[in-house]
Structure formats: structure tokens, C-alpha cells
Scaffold this active site. Structure first.
Site, mmCIF file in Angstrom:
data_model
loop_
_atom_site.group_PDB
_atom_site.id
_atom_site.type_symbol
_atom_site.label_atom_id
_atom_site.label_comp_id
_atom_site.label_asym_id
_atom_site.label_seq_id
_atom_site.Cartn_x
_atom_site.Cartn_y
_atom_site.Cartn_z
ATOM 1 N N HIS A 56 -60.320 -35.393 -21.452
ATOM 2 C CA HIS A 56 -60.117 -36.698 -21.860
ATOM 3 C C HIS A 56 -58.157 -36.133 -22.696
ATOM 4 O O HIS A 56 -58.215 -34.844 -22.443
ATOM 5 C CB HIS A 56 -60.873 -36.606 -22.887
ATOM 6 N N GLU A 58 -57.299 -35.974 -25.579
ATOM 7 C CA GLU A 58 -57.286 -34.985 -26.624
ATOM 8 C C GLU A 58 -56.820 -33.468 -25.867
ATOM 9 O O GLU A 58 -56.044 -32.685 -26.472
ATOM 10 C CB GLU A 58 -58.082 -35.656 -27.457
ATOM 11 N N CYS A 81 -64.268 -38.136 -29.618
ATOM 12 C CA CYS A 81 -65.759 -37.630 -28.935
ATOM 13 C C CYS A 81 -66.404 -36.916 -29.390
ATOM 14 O O CYS A 81 -66.175 -35.792 -29.525
ATOM 15 C CB CYS A 81 -66.612 -38.126 -27.734
ATOM 16 N N CYS A 90 -64.631 -33.397 -27.879
ATOM 17 C CA CYS A 90 -63.538 -33.756 -28.184
ATOM 18 C C CYS A 90 -63.065 -32.666 -29.514
ATOM 19 O O CYS A 90 -61.967 -32.342 -30.054
ATOM 20 C CB CYS A 90 -62.625 -34.670 -27.964
ATOM 21 N N ARG A 213 -50.546 -53.018 -3.682
ATOM 22 C CA ARG A 213 -49.764 -52.592 -2.786
ATOM 23 C C ARG A 213 -48.253 -52.885 -3.321
ATOM 24 O O ARG A 213 -47.258 -53.041 -3.598
ATOM 25 C CB ARG A 213 -49.035 -53.532 -1.822
ATOM 26 N N GLY A 300 -62.794 -67.980 -3.929
ATOM 27 C CA GLY A 300 -61.909 -69.229 -4.183
ATOM 28 C C GLY A 300 -62.843 -69.717 -5.672
ATOM 29 O O GLY A 300 -63.424 -69.887 -6.524
ATOM 30 N N ARG A 302 -64.619 -72.176 -5.383
ATOM 31 C CA ARG A 302 -66.721 -72.148 -5.204
ATOM 32 C C ARG A 302 -66.840 -70.647 -6.591
ATOM 33 O O ARG A 302 -67.590 -71.544 -6.805
ATOM 34 C CB ARG A 302 -67.078 -72.632 -4.325
#
Length: 385
Positions: A56, A58, A81, A90, A213, A300, A302
Site C-alpha cells: 500500500h 503508506e 487500513c 497499514c 495509446r 454505440g 443502442r
């Protein structure tokens, strides 16, 4: 005599949020989190959560700080956590490091653990501050916040439309309605999403790759929703590198179609259907079970209409080009409101220029804030793809 720097310092939390954004789209089903260790007004350690199963934020920041963490301040974008999952709690590492003060942006949205981490640290004598830049932290992790309480992803619909509301010319050609700057923005949106969705008709007509990309981009999982899986197995999406390809379809599709997708390198996600119709909530629950916390819908019309009619879209991001197409393919189709008062009421949250185009963001309003909807006509899922 030196004075101790003011606590909390908003600039350090801003830096933690910048770090957290590096993990956006890469950490599912975990949230994107950043952390900064500060001693004497100077950053001595920083880190962010890079992927589920890895340390994590931390832990990364404390490791880099080393012994300088003793007596220091820790800024983290999410409550630490206090439970063991794939990694240890953590809170234990924070206490062992000797951190004196903690500022966190938002409470853990998981109802089972919310408040426990901060409570343990307070009980141990740490000064704990909650809520610094909470709005920004919640916006970054909207997908996780939705998924952890509902099991479903946060859904964003992206549309690129002409000024008269078409997503393609009458013959189906959509390249390119918007300019290069808007398209670059979409690639970044893909990189920050866990999965991107198109319908079978869009997959067949446009043959998209659905990859992010740009340098350092992260390819999301690519989902195609269709009733005719075998018809898309020759698409580029199966041949070009990118995120995992998932073909979602009703349970009743022929086994030969399933095998065709598997032979092409994709994975089939079978969905419950009634008379050939799949409900949006069942589809989203199935994606949530796959660990998808944020879904970007790209087409699309629909598919957009199916999700909008069922109230399944949380955010609309619409790129509007200064272009008129006249007759064409509608951005949202398959359902109709009987009157303006019965339509899906949204709230604009931002408008900005992106190259020659305009990017408009709107969000669904809570049901109690909009007018009651009259019955809408919705094409059952089964026909779109």
C-alpha cells in the site's frame, strides 16, 4: 528556536493526490492511494499503491523515509487500513515507524472497516486529522467507492458527437468527428478506467482496439456486449496487444460461439437473460464480480440507450464538435421519453475547450431530485449487438 510546521499542510496532501493518480486504472479492485511522509516541513518519503497485491501507499512511503519517519507527519489520501488482506494492516506499520501525526483525505468507504484505522491510531496517541481535500480524493476513487458498497462499477458514458447530436454519418462513418486533442483525452480516460465497453455492432462496424495509446498509458480490460459472439472473433481486438478481451453475452448463445471466442483468445462472460433480454444491473453486477470498479462506455448508440433507460450511467462525458451531419446515427437510441418532463434529468458539472471541440460533463441526478419518469420505450437487450 524553530517552530514546528503548521499541520496539516494542504500542499503535502496535494502531492499525495498527484502520486495516487499514477495508480488510477491499475489498482482494481483496490483504490488508488498516495502517501507522503513529512519531517520538519520537508518530504522524506513518498509512495503510491501500484497494483492489487503490492504494498500500500503508506508502506512504500514509510520504507523510503526509513528512520526519518520517527516523529514525522504522514499524509495519505485514504484512511489507513486496519485489517489483513493480501497485505498486512497499514496501521501496524505506521505505529512501528514512530509517525506522530496523520492527515488523511477520506474515510475508508467500506462499511465493514470505515473508521477503524483512524480509531486505532488515535487510541495509540497519534494526532489524526480527517477530511483534508476529501472532495478531490473521493472524485479520484469514485469507482472504488461505488464498487465496495454495491458490487457494481461506476459507469461513465463517453460520446463524440456533431453539433446536431450524431455519433456517425448516415453510412456509419465516424472517423473523425472530433479533433486530435479530444481523442488524446479519450485515451487518457481509457487508461484511468478498469474496463471499456462497446456493443457488438460497434465492434463489427468500427473494429476498434480500445487501447490507451500514449506513453505510459495503461490498457483497460476490453468488453464487448453482444448476442452474436462468433461474428466478432476476426476483429483486431483479438489480434493486437492490449488488455484482456471479455465477451459478454446471454447464457443462451450457442456453445460453438463460446468456443469461437475462446479459440480467438477472449473470455466469455455469460449473463442471465429473460426472453433474450439482459438487464443492465445484472451486467454491471457480473463486471463487479470480476473486480471492475470503473467502466468507460464508448459505443454505440443502442448500448448507450440501453444503459441510460435503466438509469445505469453515472457520468456523461460528451465531446461536441463544430460540425453538422444532418441525418446520421443518434448518440443515444432505443428508448424515448413521452415528454421533456419525463426525460432523464442531468446536472452539468464542467464545460471546457479541448482543441476545436467542447467537452461537457454531466452527472445523473438523484432520483428524488428529478421529476417522476413516465414509462419509456426501451429496446430489450438482445437486439443491439
Amino acid at each position: 528556536m524553530t517552530t514546528r510546521p503548521e499541520f496539516p499542510g494542504i500542499g503535502f496532501m496535494r502531492q499525495a493526490l498527484r502520486l495516487a493518480r499514477k495508480g488510477a486504472g491499475r489498482t482494481a479492485p483496490n483504490p488508488a492511494v498516495g502517501a507522503v511522509v513529512v519531517r520538519g516541513g520537508r518530504v522524506v518519503g513518498e509512495g503510491y499503491h501500484q497494483a492489487a497485491g503490492l504494498p500500500h501507499a503508506e508502506i512504500e512511503a514509510l520504507r523510503r523515509a526509513g528512520s526519518a519517519a520517527r516523529g514525522a507527519d504522514l499524509y495519505v489520501t485514504l484512511e489507513p487500513c486496519d485489517h489483513r488482506g493480501r497485505t498486512g494492516p497499514c496501521t501496524a506499520a505506521i505505529l512501528a515507524s514512530g509517525i506522530a501525526r496523520l492527515a488523511y483525505a477520506m474515510e475508508d468507504p467500506n462499511p465493514a472497516v470505515s473508521g477503524r484505522g483512524a480509531g486505532r491510531l488515535r487510541d495509540a496517541g497519534l494526532v489524526v486529522h480527517r477530511g483534508l481535500m476529501e472532495v478531490e480524493a473521493r472524485d479520484l476513487n469514485r469507482g472504488f467507492c461505488r464498487w465496495i458498497v454495491s458490487g457494481k462499477p461506476f459507469v461513465t458514458l463517453k460520446l463524440a458527437v456533431s453539433l446536431d447530436g450524431q455519433i456517425a454519418a448516415v453510412g456509419g462513418d465516424s472517423r473523425w468527428i472530433t479533433g486530435a486533442a479530444a481523442r488524446r483525452r479519450v485515451h487518457r480516460m481509457r487508461s484511468e478506467a478498469d474496463a471499456v465497453l462497446v456493443g457488438g455492432e460497434t465492434a463489427r462496424r468500427d473494429d476498434p482496439l480500445l487501447t490507451a495509446r500514449f506513453p505510459g498509458g495503461h490498457d483497460p480490460r476490453r468488453v464487448i456486449l453482444t448476442t452474436r459472439p462468433a461474428d466478432i472473433t476476426r476483429a483486431k481486438i483479438f489480434r493486437e496487444p492490449g488488455g484482456e478481451v471479455i465477451v459478454a453475452c446471454p447464457k443462451g448463445v450457442p456453445e460453438r460461439d463460446v468456443r469461437a471466442v475462446q479459440d480467438a483468445g477472449g473470455r466469455v462472460l455469460r449473463l442471465p437473460a429473460r426472453r433474450g433480454a439482459v438487464r443492465a444491473r445484472d451486467f454491471l453486477a457480473a463486471l463487479g464480480a470480476e473486480g471492475v470498479t470503473s467502466l468507460l462506455v464508448e459505443g454505440g448508440g443502442r448500448i448507450a440507450g440501453w444503459l441510460a433507460a435503466e438509469g445505469a450511467i453515472d457520468r456523461y462525458v460528451v465531446f461536441v464538435a463544430p460540425l453538422l451531419l444532418g441525418e446520421g446515427i443518434r448518440a443515444v437510441s432505443g428508448w424515448a421519453s413521452r415528454s421533456p418532463s419525463s426525460g432523464k434529468r442531468l446536472a452539468f458539472t464542467s464545460v471546457r475547450r479541448v482543441g476545436p471541440d467542447i467537452e461537457i460533463t454531466a452527472e445523473s441526478m438523484p432520483a428524488e431530485a428529478s421529476a417522476p419518469h413516465s414509462r419509456t420505450k426501451c429496446a430489450p437487450w438482445g437486439t443491439p449487438g
